[in-house]
Design an enzyme around this catalytic site. Structure first.
Site, mmCIF file in Angstrom:
data_model
loop_
_atom_site.group_PDB
_atom_site.id
_atom_site.type_symbol
_atom_site.label_atom_id
_atom_site.label_comp_id
_atom_site.label_asym_id
_atom_site.label_seq_id
_atom_site.Cartn_x
_atom_site.Cartn_y
_atom_site.Cartn_z
ATOM 1 N N CYS H 50 77.649 -9.818 -24.844
ATOM 2 C CA CYS H 50 78.593 -8.831 -24.323
ATOM 3 C C CYS H 50 79.246 -9.421 -23.066
ATOM 4 O O CYS H 50 78.540 -9.864 -22.150
ATOM 5 C CB CYS H 50 77.873 -7.534 -23.984
ATOM 6 S SG CYS H 50 78.935 -6.326 -23.157
ATOM 7 N N ASP H 57 74.451 -9.531 -28.504
ATOM 8 C CA ASP H 57 74.818 -8.689 -29.644
ATOM 9 C C ASP H 57 74.450 -9.426 -30.921
ATOM 10 O O ASP H 57 74.437 -10.653 -30.959
ATOM 11 C CB ASP H 57 76.324 -8.401 -29.620
ATOM 12 C CG ASP H 57 76.717 -7.453 -28.492
ATOM 13 O OD1 ASP H 57 75.959 -6.510 -28.217
ATOM 14 O OD2 ASP H 57 77.785 -7.667 -27.894
#
Ligand code: CA
Ligand code: CA
Ligand code: CA
Ligand code: CA
Ligand code: CA
Ligand code: CA
Ligand code: CA
Ligand code: CA
Ligand code: CA
Ligand code: CA
Ligand code: CA
Ligand code: CA
Ligand code: CA
Ligand code: CA
Ligand code: CA
Ligand code: CA
Lengths: 156, 156, 156, 156, 156, 156, 156, 156, 156, 156
Positions: H50, H57
């Site tokens: 992120c 992620d």
């Protein structure tokens, strides 16, 4: 008895029997007698007839056994199971008969047979029978597995 | 008692009962009394009424038992279970009543009954009762299975 | 008609009907008439009786519709569906009757009803009916959805 | 023809046929001729014989149709499908024969038949045939559904 | 050409080929040329070799076709697919080669072939090729199915 | 408007709202305005209150949209959806309100919202609403997707 | 205490509590005290608040117990569980508190409580607590079940 | 360009890149340019960071394309996707960037990329982008597939 | 022996063997000899040849063991398992041979090997063998695990 | 030590570590020391690097433990597991290291750690290690759970 000399069926054209035919069962010699092990058969294509209505029944037959000297040859097992196709037998009889015929053939240390029959009128029946050779530790083993037996419940 | 002489229902037109009717249960004689084995029934079409609200309840009823001399005939079991359709009973009562009626009918060595009821307001109830014939090893067996009972949790 | 003034059932004690009772259906006014949208109901607890044998039948009833002015209240729908419990009707009649009763109640732009009945003797039946308001584009839409309808096949 | 006067089978003892028997098929009159709708049958207990080896084959037979005046009675369909039990027919022939026999019985607006056969030597076969009444829009409809037909692939 | 005269393989002992062997493919005559229909094969036991590393690859091969006059015999198809076992070919080549060999054998109206290969280093490859006979409506049909092709994404 | 200047929430401590709070929604600028694409949100933790009984309702909210200039920031979406926690709203109102609030925030080319609510008394409700910007091709697109919408039926 | 005299909630309008409210729990008398049995509750709609961030947490709460004299009434259990909705508590505290409140209400022979919480930042937490009445065999039983506890691992 | 001369990676030791590295992508020549076909990649091991919080992620990346002259080599694709491992990018940027890099490499007739990201705080994001070569029928094709795109909703 | 000095295969180009090659197995030293632990291998890409018909067989091979000093290196295990590709061996022999070769390589405290073979003619075979080092508590442990072994039955 | 005084991470911005960082682990005090209970963590987003090839590995890490005085805080656990992201470690080392770091942090009564790694070249590895505090009954408990450990086999 060598491993392959009794294999009259494997690799040959198959004669399917139209009647209950335990005599088609064939055995070969266990090559790994030094260690206990399991052989499991999954047979989802079993079908027999209801002895009262004549309606076909369908089941998955599961066979689990620990061999001693003899082992059932899988193609002969297929023909044997197919011989119930036009034979009348109740669900729990099928399972007990299959177990007893295989005991007669192989004299295994241990065997269990389960039938998962399809529903009729919203009810399914699943018989389960087992056997450990009398007078051996497998007899006790059979009692323990019977006590622990269960089939998981499907939840929505 | 021969195996089929009591089979008044199988192969005949069925009279479905509109009220709780334990008297419809019929038994036949176990042909394989020489060895213990399991018979399992899966009955996903059970329905009864909530005794307070009158709202229909729905469940899968699972019955597992080890027969002694008598075995419940499956079509009579179906009619018996259908007789709860317009009968008011709480979830845990259904399971205990079914178990006790089958004990009265069959005098089995062991029996257990599970109910998987559908959710109401986001909560589902699953009662489970079991029984081993008092004074036999099956009594101890029942205690052990009760202690080990659990229903897997669904995970997302 | 305000949205809630017809909601005689929600939040009150329910009187379950023992007979086919289309008169229990209640409607409320669609607050979002400015845009077309779908409302889908999944009703896995439907049961009726075979009109010839009296045997209980079980189904999941699926209802999909596009509202116009009126929308069926879900608790009244539940009581309506439960009113088939002791009513004799064939599978395809149940589906067509439910659709027609809901058309009579709501006069929707479009509606379709599907029944997923449990098996009997190894065969399951799944009727599907649909409707688009005549003389509107929803009539053509109904024809297209009928042509495209199918229920996936379970594979082992 | 009233709806029930042809129902010679429902609610009576069933005579299962041991040979291919299209003559057992029975029809009743469609009560909802005012609107097109689907009837779907799922038949997971189909079995026939390989015409060359005699080996049993197993399939789920799926039938989807839009009735006109006549509809096949489900118990007669069951007996008809069971009549393939000892009949020799290739997979794609079973599917085409079933479709043609049902067209002969019902003269439906549209019908399609799919067979999901179990694997042999690691290969499964799934035939699919369909039909729309010639000279009607259902003929075009059949062509479109044929073009769009596919069976999802299982992924590990 | 009668339906069975070319069936040199079915019911006989099989000679498995150790190299890419399109010549083993055999066809028989379509008995249902009056109506278009699909035949689908699912072959989850396909294996070939990576032409650069020699590492074995594994796939489910799916074949869907609409026959014209000739149809591929399933046992010859099995031997043909097994002949890739020790043959070096990239994933997308396998799928295109299989499709082209079957076009050469059968001259079908339409055919499509999909390969679902197992992952290598966290990536799986699924090639898909199709064909409609040029100059017929099946050519247009092939283009439409290509445009609509997709394989569902597994979600956790 | 740069992509991140409006991101007041991401990476900061979150203040969860106890009431319906559309004002918490935040947008950022679409960096890929040159090509149409989809953004899909899956929100299985949605809960609201029944406006009549006060009983909590639970749903999976699915949001699919094609952005134009503005895109909803996912953490603000989470807080917005959580603001229904103690808010009374009917199922179909939740879905329509969420869609309209997101249209107000983003002015998207296209959006659709689906709610998969858990069952109450054996019935589940799944509302679905969609929108295409008026006067653009997305308006026609919305109509087509509405016509093709359906949620697969669970089969046992 | 008769079975129904304490059922102040079932069949009445429900007052949902907005705060942790163990006092709403109600009990009724076990009608089957002659035999030990299980009652299992599945509660997939549990939600609480993180005491530090205020973020909502979601879980399936599973309760399994063997009643003695008192049994928890399911509608009161629902309201009790819903009273965590705006209450701050860590995952493992929820499970221990629920177990202790139910022990206080029912004084059961045995009870266990499991929480299957949804993931946060890629990690899920599943607490499990159990209890057997001290000085009875159920105390030993609790220890054994604790030792055997495990939740199956999802595999891709 | 022969098919293998650019395969600098396959069969060699891999150098994994620690930063976003589109330059590692390699192509080889399509051997089947005579017919359009699909190549699909499933990449469940995608991970990025992120850009605001630095939190990892995770996603399954699905790539579907119709090649023209050049095709992406799968091992180079693996290294390319792994180069996002320590790279900061929002979900929808990852999907658009991957699509654009592959267009730059291959100049395909058609391509689409989907990301199935794991949930954060109870919400999952699934971006989807597609492309058809401008001025060809694939441009229209891309628009149609965009309009028809949807990801099935998980139901409990 | 250090952990990596025997790792001749990992990170190098692999030479796949075309014949049964137990000599390719390599071991490295267990770094965690202070505590017993399990290593499990799942190998869904196993294939061998039927020694009588030459037909390829396919299986998932599962290996579970508790290491002592030596541990099998996974890439060498892959090459070893691939060396059965063109080797003739019966199902139960494969499982026993693999177990014995790994005992010879590693001298583990405990090991078990299971084969889940795909069906032939409607029957699947699943052999299972295990071993505990003689004269240690693992010998008794092996006996207990053998007694408790079972493979769940698939139910429709 | 109060329950929250060590919670330096929960509710704050997270600093993700780029290297193996056992020092980030934080503990809080168990509020329920009066009764033994389980805490289970499911961590499907674990990734590390192969120490020889540098290739990323992926796993679900499962942690099950019975706390004594200290419990690991879940956000610190997340950061700790993420610190393997760019760290080289073999599969079985990851599992043993995680277990030992958590023992060092918490001194739990019992702990077990399982890794479900994704396949490489068709083989998956699942290590499992456990620990019971020496000199307590948990040491014996650990041995029993080790002996009973198994991971179900996926069947097609
Ligand atoms: Ca089958
Ligand atoms: Ca049923
Ligand atoms: Ca619910
Ligand atoms: Ca239900
Ligand atoms: Ca049935
Ligand atoms: Ca069946
Ligand atoms: Ca197979
Ligand atoms: Ca992988
Ligand atoms: Ca949920
Ligand atoms: Ca329900
Ligand atoms: Ca997550
Ligand atoms: Ca979640
Ligand atoms: Ca595989
Ligand atoms: Ca088979
Ligand atoms: Ca994952
Ligand atoms: Ca693999």
């Amino acid at each position: 008895m060598s491993q392959t000399e009794n294999l009259s069926l494997l690799g040959k054209k198959t004669a399917y029997r139209q009647d209950y035919a335990p005599e088609v069962l064939e055995a070969f010699e266990n090559k790994h007698q030094g260690n206990d092990y399991w052989v499991t058969f999954d047979c989802p294509e079993f079908t027999s007839l209801c002895p009262i209505t004549g309606q076909p029944d369908f089941a998955t037959i599961r066979i689990d056994y620990i061999p001693d000297v003899k082992m059932v040859e899988s193609k002969s097992l297929k023909i044997y199971l197919f011989s119930f196709r036009n034979h009348g037998a109740f669900h729990e009889d099928c399972v007990n008969i299959i177990m007893k015929d295989l005991i007669g053939l192989m004299d295994p240390k241990y065997i269990e047979v389960t039938g998962i029959f399809t529903p009729r009128g919203g009810i399914s029946i699943y018989p389960y029978a087992n056997y450990g050779r009398p007078g051996t530790r497998y007899e006790k083993f059979a009692e323990q597995r019977l006590f622990n037996h269960s089939i998981p419940i499907n939840r929505p």
